[in-house]
Design a protein around this motif. Structure first.
Motif, PDB file in Angstrom:
ATOM      1  N   SER A  94       0.827  -1.204   0.000  1.00  0.00           N
ATOM      2  CA  SER A  94       0.000   0.000   0.000  1.00  0.00           C
ATOM      3  C   SER A  94       0.866   1.260   0.000  1.00  0.00           C
ATOM      4  CB  SER A  94      -0.960  -0.009   1.183  1.00  0.00           C
ATOM      5  OG  SER A  94      -0.258  -0.027   2.395  1.00  0.00           O
ATOM      6  N   VAL A  95       2.150   1.136   0.398  1.00  0.00           N
ATOM      7  CA  VAL A  95       3.028   2.309   0.362  1.00  0.00           C
ATOM      8  C   VAL A  95       3.188   2.793  -1.087  1.00  0.00           C
ATOM      9  CG1 VAL A  95       5.330   3.178   0.868  1.00  0.00           C
ATOM     10  CG2 VAL A  95       4.231   1.596   2.442  1.00  0.00           C
ATOM     11  N   GLU A 131       1.040   2.139  -3.503  1.00  0.00           N
ATOM     12  CA  GLU A 131      -0.269   2.648  -3.929  1.00  0.00           C
ATOM     13  C   GLU A 131      -0.490   4.061  -3.412  1.00  0.00           C
ATOM     14  OE1 GLU A 131      -2.924  -1.354  -4.507  1.00  0.00           O
ATOM     15  OE2 GLU A 131      -3.150  -0.243  -2.638  1.00  0.00           O
ATOM     16  N   ALA A 132      -0.035   4.305  -2.167  1.00  0.00           N
ATOM     17  CA  ALA A 132      -0.170   5.645  -1.599  1.00  0.00           C
ATOM     18  C   ALA A 132       0.581   6.647  -2.471  1.00  0.00           C
ATOM     19  CB  ALA A 132       0.356   5.665  -0.172  1.00  0.00           C
ATOM     20  N   ALA A 133       1.796   6.274  -2.896  1.00  0.00           N
ATOM     21  CA  ALA A 133       2.580   7.174  -3.753  1.00  0.00           C
ATOM     22  C   ALA A 133       1.826   7.443  -5.065  1.00  0.00           C
ATOM     23  CB  ALA A 133       3.946   6.565  -4.041  1.00  0.00           C
ATOM     24  N   ARG A 134       1.127   6.422  -5.560  1.00  0.00           N
ATOM     25  CA  ARG A 134       0.333   6.618  -6.784  1.00  0.00           C
ATOM     26  C   ARG A 134      -0.748   7.658  -6.574  1.00  0.00           C
ATOM     27  NH1 ARG A 134      -1.867   1.962 -10.714  1.00  0.00           N
ATOM     28  NH2 ARG A 134      -1.499   3.585 -12.266  1.00  0.00           N
ATOM     29  N   THR A 135      -1.499   7.494  -5.462  1.00  0.00           N
ATOM     30  CA  THR A 135      -2.593   8.449  -5.242  1.00  0.00           C
ATOM     31  C   THR A 135      -2.049   9.853  -5.018  1.00  0.00           C
ATOM     32  OG1 THR A 135      -2.653   8.131  -2.851  1.00  0.00           O
ATOM     33  CG2 THR A 135      -4.024   6.675  -4.159  1.00  0.00           C
ATOM     34  N   MET A 136      -0.779   9.961  -4.636  1.00  0.00           N
ATOM     35  CA  MET A 136      -0.192  11.287  -4.414  1.00  0.00           C
ATOM     36  C   MET A 136       0.390  11.874  -5.689  1.00  0.00           C
ATOM     37  SD  MET A 136       1.627  10.964  -0.755  1.00  0.00           S
ATOM     38  CE  MET A 136       1.521   9.276  -0.280  1.00  0.00           C
ATOM     39  N   GLY A 137       0.190  11.188  -6.804  1.00  0.00           N
ATOM     40  CA  GLY A 137       0.573  11.775  -8.082  1.00  0.00           C
ATOM     41  C   GLY A 137       1.918  11.338  -8.618  1.00  0.00           C
ATOM     42  N   ALA A 138       2.520  10.279  -8.051  1.00  0.00           N
ATOM     43  CA  ALA A 138       3.835   9.856  -8.514  1.00  0.00           C
ATOM     44  C   ALA A 138       3.693   8.927  -9.717  1.00  0.00           C
ATOM     45  CB  ALA A 138       4.582   9.149  -7.391  1.00  0.00           C
ATOM     46  N   PRO A 139       4.266   9.305 -10.893  1.00  0.00           N
ATOM     47  CA  PRO A 139       4.261   8.382 -12.033  1.00  0.00           C
ATOM     48  C   PRO A 139       5.192   7.210 -11.768  1.00  0.00           C
ATOM     49  CG  PRO A 139       5.575  10.317 -12.536  1.00  0.00           C
ATOM     50  CD  PRO A 139       4.962  10.554 -11.186  1.00  0.00           C
ATOM     51  N   ARG A 167       7.837   6.409  -8.594  1.00  0.00           N
ATOM     52  CA  ARG A 167       7.509   5.407  -7.560  1.00  0.00           C
ATOM     53  C   ARG A 167       8.680   4.451  -7.386  1.00  0.00           C
ATOM     54  NH1 ARG A 167       2.542   5.246 -10.251  1.00  0.00           N
ATOM     55  NH2 ARG A 167       2.844   3.140 -11.043  1.00  0.00           N
TER      56      ARG A 167
END
Lengths: 343, 266
Positions: free
Chosen positions: B164-165, B167-175, B179
């Motif tokens: 989930s770490v 995934e969290a980076a994804r939701t924060m806008g990291a391509p 990531r």
């Protein structure tokens, strides 16, 4: 801030249907709880909103824009995970700066200011340079919340945010979440399996079961008028007694007849909430009653949970702590007919 | 403790541990002791004490060249196998690569294939494809042998990491590339360090594949020690081996300081 709308949203994992054609409109600034037992599809629903799963069918609109095909990194939402998902190798400030850096929001000084503001919002000022492993569970939870908020997302998604906290901390954080929502008015969607949490936090509760919405509405309404036996049991810890209605009387099989409010004749279910029931020697004016026998009494803080038998039916009663009955005693199970629902 | 281990069994277990530890340590002790010998011959127990064999190897052209060659070889092999092995481990654990379980098995197979077989195969293949033995042929051969260690350690660390770490980076806008840089690589770091440690040591120590794939006239340190033992066994062999043990020990201390051995042991 934005309103959110899903139409016909479905998700299948192979043959299993996790979400089955859900329609829901959430107004701007609402605090919505997705409530249900495990496996009801509430977490899948949240992950679809975040973009972490791709829907099998249906659309998702945020602020009027169709985001169904948008990957999570381009939806710009704030999400807090059940495990908090903090970056263990970054400081608290580094964690909070991450979404600002990824979205290139403002220069370094502006980002620092946002980080400070978010930490002040969750009352963690001064912990900027700590690493997550140096924080308590409650502090980690606040950092995760601050990180989900720091980039001013239009919608905040919370996946079981309080489930890893102990009981007292959970109550404190419930109050803080409510205050936070009142202050910033952000459209918030909370996933929880705890009906108490859903009813106390949200201004709109979506009860889910087997991938569908069982019932949705404001907490008071959904609590007062459960539409199904499942909703009655899950929301209010209610007793369900099978009855046969004839006019304004209902026959409780093997236990007697009780007055009911006007309803159609035929076999029905009488919904009796624990807190609406009382155990007494005699009925008061206008009360319905059934003869019952006490089976067991359990002490639980503010009162007693009493299990009684009325004929072949077992019911739970919430009684005051000074109840003078013991297991085996006979008593009258009383309630106001207006409080009982018929399903 | 209720129903615990009886005292007799505990004494036996402790005794067994001591025996195994001795069994592992005695060869090392013999080599280290012999290296400080004053004698002309490799004998144990040593007769007289001196550091002359250390002076000898540092002034010997053959030893210094071989050590320098082995060091360069192990460094290049480590860099290559970390790059390839970490990429393979990330692909296997982070993406549903078709047949990722079969791939895992394949990547670990050099651990169980006899190195002599690898040596022969690599020699024949390199003669056909790459103009025969040489530095880069040897690098390629060693990478085949060391790759499984890196794949294994990195995949083990990533399999335990909280998904989930990312995934969290994804939701924060990291391509995806950010990531990998900001989340996956830091998560993989203990595995990468451990894999590099193994790759370096295995390559530095390896003699079979090197025997087949070295260019004529080049010696790796293990091969030099071996030929010395065969033709003119003197305590310089023990001194060289002692220095290799010392290097491994220093690398382990560095690894422990950098990431903690307990993270690697799992």
């Amino acid at each position: 801030m934005a309103e959110l709308r899903v139409d016909g949203l479905s998700k299948r994992f192979g043959a299993a249907v996790a979400l089955d054609g859900v329609d829901l409109a959430i107004r701007d600034g609402a605090f919505v709880a997705l409530l249900g037992p495990s496996g009801c599809g509430k977490t899948t629903f949240l992950r679809l909103l975040a973009g972490l799963e791709a829907p099998s069918a249906g659309t998702i609109r945020i602020g009027g824009v169709d985001v169904t095909r948008l990957p999570p990194e381009r939806r710009g939402l704030g999400m807090m995970f059940q495990s908090y998902a903090l970056f263990p190798h970054m400081t608290v400030a580094g964690n909070l700066r991450f979404p600002l850096r990824m979205r290139a929001l403002g220069d370094r000084a502006a980002q620092e200011a946002k980080v400070r503001e978010a930490l002040r919002l969750v009352r963690l000022e001064g912990l900027e340079e700590r690493h997550p492993r140096q924080l308590s569970g409650g502090q980690q939870q606040r950092v995760a919340l601050a990180r989900a908020l720091v980039a001013d997302p239009p919608v905040l998604l919370l996946d079981e945010p309080l489930s890893n906290l102990d009981a007292q901390l959970r109550k404190d954080m419930q109050v803080e979440l409510m205050e936070l929502h009142r202050k910033i008015g952000l459209t918030t969607i909370l996933v929880t399996h705890d009906q108490d949490e859903a009813l106390s936090l949200a201004d709109f509760v979506v009860l889910m079961r087997a991938g569908r919405i069982e019932q949705a509405g404001p907490p008071r309404e959904i609590y007062a008028r459960p539409a199904t036996a499942f909703a009655a049991r899950f929301l209010g810890a209610a007793n369900l007694v099978p009855v046969v209605v004839r006019g304004d009387l209902a026959e409780v099989e093997g236990a007697g007849h009780v007055p009911v409010e006007a309803a159609q004749d035929g076999p029905r279910q009488l919904v009796l909430r624990q807190e609406d029931l009382a155990l007494r020697d005699a009925t008061r004016a206008g009360e319905a009653s059934l003869p019952a026998r006490v089976v067991a009494i359990a002490f639980h803080g503010p009162g007693l949970r009493v299990v009684v038998e009325a004929g072949p039916h077992r019911l739970d009663v919430l009684a005051p702590p000074d109840l003078a009955l013991r297991p085996g005693d006979a008593a009258l199970l009383c309630w106001q007919p207006g409080k009982a629902l018929l399903l | 403790m209720v129903g615990g281990t009886p005292p007799v069994a505990r004494v036996l277990a402790a005794a067994l541990c001591v025996v195994v530890a001795l069994f592992m340590l005695v060869p090392l002790a013999v080599v280290v002791a012999s290296s400080f010998s004053a004698s002309e011959f490799l004998v144990f127990p040593p007769r007289g004490w001196s550091l002359r064999w250390y002076a000898e190897i540092f002034s010997s052209r053959a030893y210094v060249d071989a050590a320098w060659f082995s060091l360069r070889l192990a460094t290049v092999v480590t860099l290559l196998s970390v790059a390839l092995g970490a990429a393979a481990a990330i692909a296997i654990t982070r993406h549903a690569v078709p047949g990722s379980e079969a791939l895992t098995g394949f990547f670990l197979s050099p651990l169980v294939v006899p190195t002599i077989l690898l040596g022969v195969g690599l020699l024949m293949a390199s003669s056909r494809l790459a103009g025969g033995p040489g530095f880069w042929t040897l690098v390629a051969g060693h990478v085949v042998v060391t790759l499984p260690y890196v794949v294994r350690t990195v995949a083990a660390v990533l399999a335990r990491a909280d998904r989930s770490v990312e995934e969290a980076a994804r939701t924060m806008g990291a391509p995806w590339w950010r990531r990998y840089w900001h989340v996956v690589l830091p998560q993989a770091r203990p595995g990468i360090a451990a894999g590099a440690f193994f790759a370096f040591n295995v390559s530095f120590d390896e003699a079979v594949v090197a025997l087949f794939l070295r260019a004529p006239g080049t010696e790796t340190l293990p091969l030099l020690i071996y030929s010395k033992l065969e033709f003119s066994p003197d305590p310089s062999v023990a001194a060289a081996a002692t220095l290799m043990i010392l290097m491994t020990a220093l690398l382990m201390v560095a690894l422990d300081r950098a990431i903690g051995l307990e993270k690697v042991a799992a």
